[in-house]
Design an enzyme around this catalytic site. Structure first.
Site, PDB file in Angstrom:
ATOM      1  N   HIS A  48      -1.100  -0.274  -9.831  1.00 42.88           N
ATOM      2  CA  HIS A  48      -2.146  -1.171  -9.130  1.00 42.88           C
ATOM      3  C   HIS A  48      -2.711  -2.277  -9.874  1.00 42.88           C
ATOM      4  O   HIS A  48      -3.566  -2.716  -9.896  1.00 42.88           O
ATOM      5  CB  HIS A  48      -3.149  -0.536  -8.436  1.00 42.88           C
ATOM      6  CG  HIS A  48      -3.690  -1.348  -7.075  1.00 42.88           C
ATOM      7  ND1 HIS A  48      -4.070  -0.503  -6.089  1.00 42.88           N
ATOM      8  CD2 HIS A  48      -3.733  -2.344  -6.694  1.00 42.88           C
ATOM      9  CE1 HIS A  48      -4.471  -1.485  -5.041  1.00 42.88           C
ATOM     10  NE2 HIS A  48      -4.132  -2.473  -5.570  1.00 42.88           N
ATOM     11  N   ARG A  84       0.959  -1.255   0.188  1.00 41.42           N
ATOM     12  CA  ARG A  84      -0.006   0.012   0.073  1.00 41.42           C
ATOM     13  C   ARG A  84       1.032   1.035  -0.016  1.00 41.42           C
ATOM     14  O   ARG A  84       1.896   1.241   0.823  1.00 41.42           O
ATOM     15  CB  ARG A  84      -1.081   0.098   1.325  1.00 41.42           C
ATOM     16  CG  ARG A  84      -2.196  -0.901   1.194  1.00 41.42           C
ATOM     17  CD  ARG A  84      -3.242  -0.248  -0.021  1.00 41.42           C
ATOM     18  NE  ARG A  84      -4.301  -1.220  -0.113  1.00 41.42           N
ATOM     19  CZ  ARG A  84      -4.509  -2.078  -1.133  1.00 41.42           C
ATOM     20  NH1 ARG A  84      -3.674  -2.276  -1.730  1.00 41.42           N
ATOM     21  NH2 ARG A  84      -5.744  -2.770  -1.206  1.00 41.42           N
TER      22      ARG A  84
HETATM   23  P1  NDP Z   1      -1.993 -10.206   5.678  1.00 38.83           P
HETATM   24  O1  NDP Z   1      -2.904  -9.396   6.414  1.00 38.83           O
HETATM   25  O2  NDP Z   1      -2.028 -11.821   5.497  1.00 38.83           O
HETATM   26  O3  NDP Z   1      -0.607  -9.887   6.045  1.00 38.83           O
HETATM   27  C1  NDP Z   1      -0.032  -8.534   6.325  1.00 38.83           C
HETATM   28  C2  NDP Z   1       1.209  -8.607   6.950  1.00 38.83           C
HETATM   29  O4  NDP Z   1       1.716  -7.455   7.478  1.00 38.83           O
HETATM   30  C3  NDP Z   1       1.312  -9.693   8.129  1.00 38.83           C
HETATM   31  O5  NDP Z   1       2.578 -10.354   8.296  1.00 38.83           O
HETATM   32  C4  NDP Z   1       1.437  -8.736   9.405  1.00 38.83           C
HETATM   33  O6  NDP Z   1       1.886  -8.975  10.485  1.00 38.83           O
HETATM   34  C5  NDP Z   1       2.262  -7.457   8.747  1.00 38.83           C
HETATM   35  N1  NDP Z   1       1.840  -6.244   9.475  1.00 38.83           N
HETATM   36  C6  NDP Z   1       0.675  -5.367   9.566  1.00 38.83           C
HETATM   37  N2  NDP Z   1       0.597  -4.448  10.339  1.00 38.83           N
HETATM   38  C7  NDP Z   1       1.875  -4.440  10.622  1.00 38.83           C
HETATM   39  C8  NDP Z   1       2.769  -3.610  11.458  1.00 38.83           C
HETATM   40  N3  NDP Z   1       2.175  -2.391  12.126  1.00 38.83           N
HETATM   41  N4  NDP Z   1       4.091  -3.776  11.501  1.00 38.83           N
HETATM   42  C9  NDP Z   1       4.676  -4.939  11.116  1.00 38.83           C
HETATM   43  N5  NDP Z   1       4.272  -5.725  10.291  1.00 38.83           N
HETATM   44  C10 NDP Z   1       2.861  -5.515  10.383  1.00 38.83           C
HETATM   45  O7  NDP Z   1      -2.035  -9.448   4.070  1.00 38.83           O
HETATM   46  P2  NDP Z   1      -1.886 -10.199   2.790  1.00 38.83           P
HETATM   47  O8  NDP Z   1      -0.380 -10.610   2.682  1.00 38.83           O
HETATM   48  O9  NDP Z   1      -2.752 -10.783   2.231  1.00 38.83           O
HETATM   49  O10 NDP Z   1      -1.809  -8.546   1.704  1.00 38.83           O
HETATM   50  C11 NDP Z   1      -1.102  -7.640   2.406  1.00 38.83           C
HETATM   51  C12 NDP Z   1      -1.388  -6.423   1.535  1.00 38.83           C
HETATM   52  O11 NDP Z   1      -1.064  -6.240  -0.012  1.00 38.83           O
HETATM   53  C13 NDP Z   1      -2.943  -6.111   1.562  1.00 38.83           C
HETATM   54  O12 NDP Z   1      -3.516  -5.425   2.720  1.00 38.83           O
HETATM   55  C14 NDP Z   1      -2.977  -5.350   0.432  1.00 38.83           C
HETATM   56  O13 NDP Z   1      -2.974  -3.991   0.873  1.00 38.83           O
HETATM   57  C15 NDP Z   1      -1.846  -5.363  -0.618  1.00 38.83           C
HETATM   58  N6  NDP Z   1      -2.472  -5.979  -1.895  1.00 38.83           N
HETATM   59  C16 NDP Z   1      -1.609  -5.409  -3.168  1.00 38.83           C
HETATM   60  C17 NDP Z   1      -2.358  -6.062  -4.375  1.00 38.83           C
HETATM   61  C18 NDP Z   1      -1.929  -5.247  -5.550  1.00 38.83           C
HETATM   62  O14 NDP Z   1      -2.128  -5.622  -6.677  1.00 38.83           O
HETATM   63  N7  NDP Z   1      -1.035  -4.412  -5.327  1.00 38.83           N
HETATM   64  C19 NDP Z   1      -3.004  -7.066  -4.473  1.00 38.83           C
HETATM   65  C20 NDP Z   1      -3.611  -7.841  -2.961  1.00 38.83           C
HETATM   66  C21 NDP Z   1      -3.097  -7.209  -1.808  1.00 38.83           C
HETATM   67  P3  NDP Z   1       1.339 -10.223  11.367  1.00 38.83           P
HETATM   68  O15 NDP Z   1       1.772 -11.408  10.343  1.00 38.83           O
HETATM   69  O16 NDP Z   1       2.098 -10.350  12.821  1.00 38.83           O
HETATM   70  O17 NDP Z   1      -0.089 -10.184  11.590  1.00 38.83           O
END
Ligand code: NDP
Length: 312
Positions: A275, A227
């Site tokens: 995107h 993001r």
């Molecule tokens: P998940 O919710 O499965 O994973 C998010 C990860 O980020 C987790 O490992 C989480 O930690 C970590 N995280 C969240 N907040 C923090 C923080 N404050 N500090 C450290 N680590 C943090 O999401 P996905 O992997 O499924 O997707 C990730 C993102 O990819 C989506 O939110 C979306 O915005 C983006 N996306 C983009 C696309 C594109 O085409 N560009 C398509 C699809 C998604 P923990 O494991 O400890 O919870």
């Protein structure tokens, strides 16, 4: 009793999803009917949802058991006051596969210095630089969720040393996993290529500011399919202009579509993609959503529930 599932998504989504949802319902043996509109919201059991549907008021859906997002990113809906039932994000094998391919491609572009030959074909035989090996190129990976963990596995498979960072502590085969503020500093310090697959939340907003970017090794590359709010645009441009960072490949932005006059578009060290890193694939996503509903109806907890307090 037959369940009623409301499909609420904009554009051509219904045409794309309908056959796959029907097939998944049959495959799961789920007693359910799909509707795309209703004048009896109190009879809806689940909403299969995308924000481009325009639906924001969930209060009339008094029988609702859960909202199943078709999008992985839920920042535009997570704080909706009338949404009081569980919200499930999209975890779709097709979406994950696409993200693994996109990130791997862009990591390899920078790792192998492909631009040198693709963009510089001028009749001069320059063979002094041989592509390095992946095992000599540490990659930092912010976010080890559904997408980050899969990307990490693929990069480890290619030989890259992968340094991952997440909110909670993790153990993932072949990946050095860190968490917390100290973990971030150590991850950035190693990352010749930095990939962010973090969600947009209050805690990740502006995380990669000037101080954080200054921790990267000189000449680092940033690849962001997560993001746009995670990075401070001005700080990133300053690091690129000063030559401290070599390149940024950005798929996501604070404002989308990226305004035509945004400096990212014309910057020689920035690659903008609109995107498109990956998308939910209707065939696999329909199976994932319907299996989740069917399992829930059989008494299992809903999978992929969003933690409202964390925002993802
Ligand atoms: P998940 O919710 O499965 O994973 C998010 C990860 O980020 C987790 O490992 C989480 O930690 C970590 N995280 C969240 N907040 C923090 C923080 N404050 N500090 C450290 N680590 C943090 O999401 P996905 O992997 O499924 O997707 C990730 C993102 O990819 C989506 O939110 C979306 O915005 C983006 N996306 C983009 C696309 C594109 O085409 N560009 C398509 C699809 C998604 P923990 O494991 O400890 O919870």
């Amino acid at each position: 009793m037959t369940l009623t599932l409301l499909f609420a998504a904009g554009g051509d989504a219904w045409t794309d999803y309908a056959p796959h949802l029907d097939a998944a319902i049959a495959e799961e043996g789920l007693d359910a009917r799909l509707v795309t509109a209703t004048d009896a919201p109190g009879e809806i059991d689940y909403i299969i949802y995308a924000p481009d549907s325009g639906l924001r008021d969930f209060a009339p859906y008094t029988r609702l058991k859960a909202v199943m997002s078709l999008w992985a990113g839920v920042e535009s809906i997570v704080d909706t006051p009338s949404l009081t039932v569980p919200l499930c994000r999209m975890v779709d094998p097709g979406l994950t596969e696409g993200m693994v391919e996109w990130v791997t491609g862009h990591v390899l572009r920078h790792h192998l210095g492909m631009d040198r030959h693709i963009l510089g074909q001028d009749g001069v035989w320059r063979n002094e630089v041989v592509p390095p090996l992946a095992r000599h190129r540490p990659v930092g990976l912010l976010g080890l969720g559904a997408l980050g963990a899969a990307v990490g596995r693929a990069l480890v498979g290619l030989g890259f040393p992968v340094h991952g960072w997440s909110r909670s502590a993790k153990r993932l085969d072949g990946i050095t996993c860190r968490h917390g503020a100290d973990g971030l500093a150590a991850t950035l310090a190693e990352a010749q290529i930095l990939v962010s697959l973090l969600p947009a939340t209050a805690a990740t907003d502006g995380l990669l500011d000037a101080d954080a970017l200054a921790l990267l090794p000189k000449g680092a590359v940033f690849i962001n399919p997560g993001r746009g709010s995670v990075v401070d645009d001005a700080a990133l441009l300053a690091a690129l202009d000063a030559g401290r960072m070599d390149h940024a490949t950005l798929d996501v932005f604070r404002t989308e579509p990226l305004p035509a006059d945004h400096p990212f578009w014309a910057h020689p060290r920035v690659t903008v993609t609109p995107h498109i890193a990956s998308a939910t694939r209707p065939d696999t996503a329909a199976q994932s959503v319907i299996a989740n509903i069917a399992n829930h109806e059989r008494g299992a907890p809903l999978a992929h529930q969003v933690d409202r307090s964390a925002g993802y």
